[in-house]
Design a protein around this motif. Structure first.
Motif: not given
Ligand code: S6P
Ligand code: ZN
Length: 187
Positions: A38, A91, A169, A172
């Protein structure tokens, strides 16, 4: 109107000054080791993992059914810090039922809610105490902490919305947030 299997109402105490749920039923913890892929600086992330893998962010929830008609709510608390010079962040996710919105009321800290839409738009909405951010249906959302204290929000969203980490992931968000020479840099 159903009269069987009705859920019993409940109340719970939330400390708005601290941004804490006093009696959560569920407590999700994410650590740097959960965040591989990340951040831009993978070596800096590995160092955080090697240095004890301390709590990165937490979510506190009451036990509300994850079903249409209910409203899930939680306290989300993101620690302050940098991976290299990139600000700590969650995340980020879409909702599995894409067309479901969410409200975030910031209780403490400073940062941004990063949002991206399936048609390629990107918005960074400032988050500070008492500011409410509305995440419309279909927008992926991620909290970013630019300050020196936890970034804490109260969130509420449709019970069956779900979490879809989808392309995040790998792809982004369009913008990353850094602190360089004491200044917030968005790239
Ligand atoms: C749920 C809501 C928050 C996040 C939490 C963690 O819809 O947006 O509770 O789950 O801030 O973020 P993430 O991206 O790891 O689920
Ligand atoms: Zn969400």
């Amino acid at each position: 109107m159903p009269t069987t299997n009705l859920m019993t109402p409940f109340g719970t105490d939330i400390d708005l000054a601290e941004g804490a749920m006093n009696d959560p039923d569920r407590h999700l913890i994410r650590r740097p080791s959960d965040m591989k892929g990340y951040y831009q600086d993978e070596d800096a992330l590995q160092k955080l993992i090697d240095d004890g893998d301390a709590v990165h962010y937490e979510v506190f929830e009451k036990d509300v059914p994850e079903k249409y008609g209910h409203v899930l709510f939680c306290i989300s608390s993101l620690q302050p810090g940098r991976v290299g010079d990139e600000c700590f962040m969650t995340k980020g996710h879409y909702h599995t039922i894409l067309e479901t919105a969410e409200v975030y009321l910031c209780l403490r800290g400073t940062g941004f809610m990063a949002m991206k839409s399936p048609d390629g738009r990107s918005v960074l909405e400032p988050m500070t105490r008492n500011r409410l951010v509305y995440v419309p249906p279909c927008w992926a959302h991620r909290s970013i902490n630019t300050g020196d204290e936890p970034l804490v929000s109260f969130c509420a969203y449709q019970g069956d919305a779900g979490h879809n980490y989808g392309d995040i992931a790998e792809q982004g968000f369009p913008q990353r947030v850094f602190i360089r020479d004491g200044k917030t840099v968005i790239q």
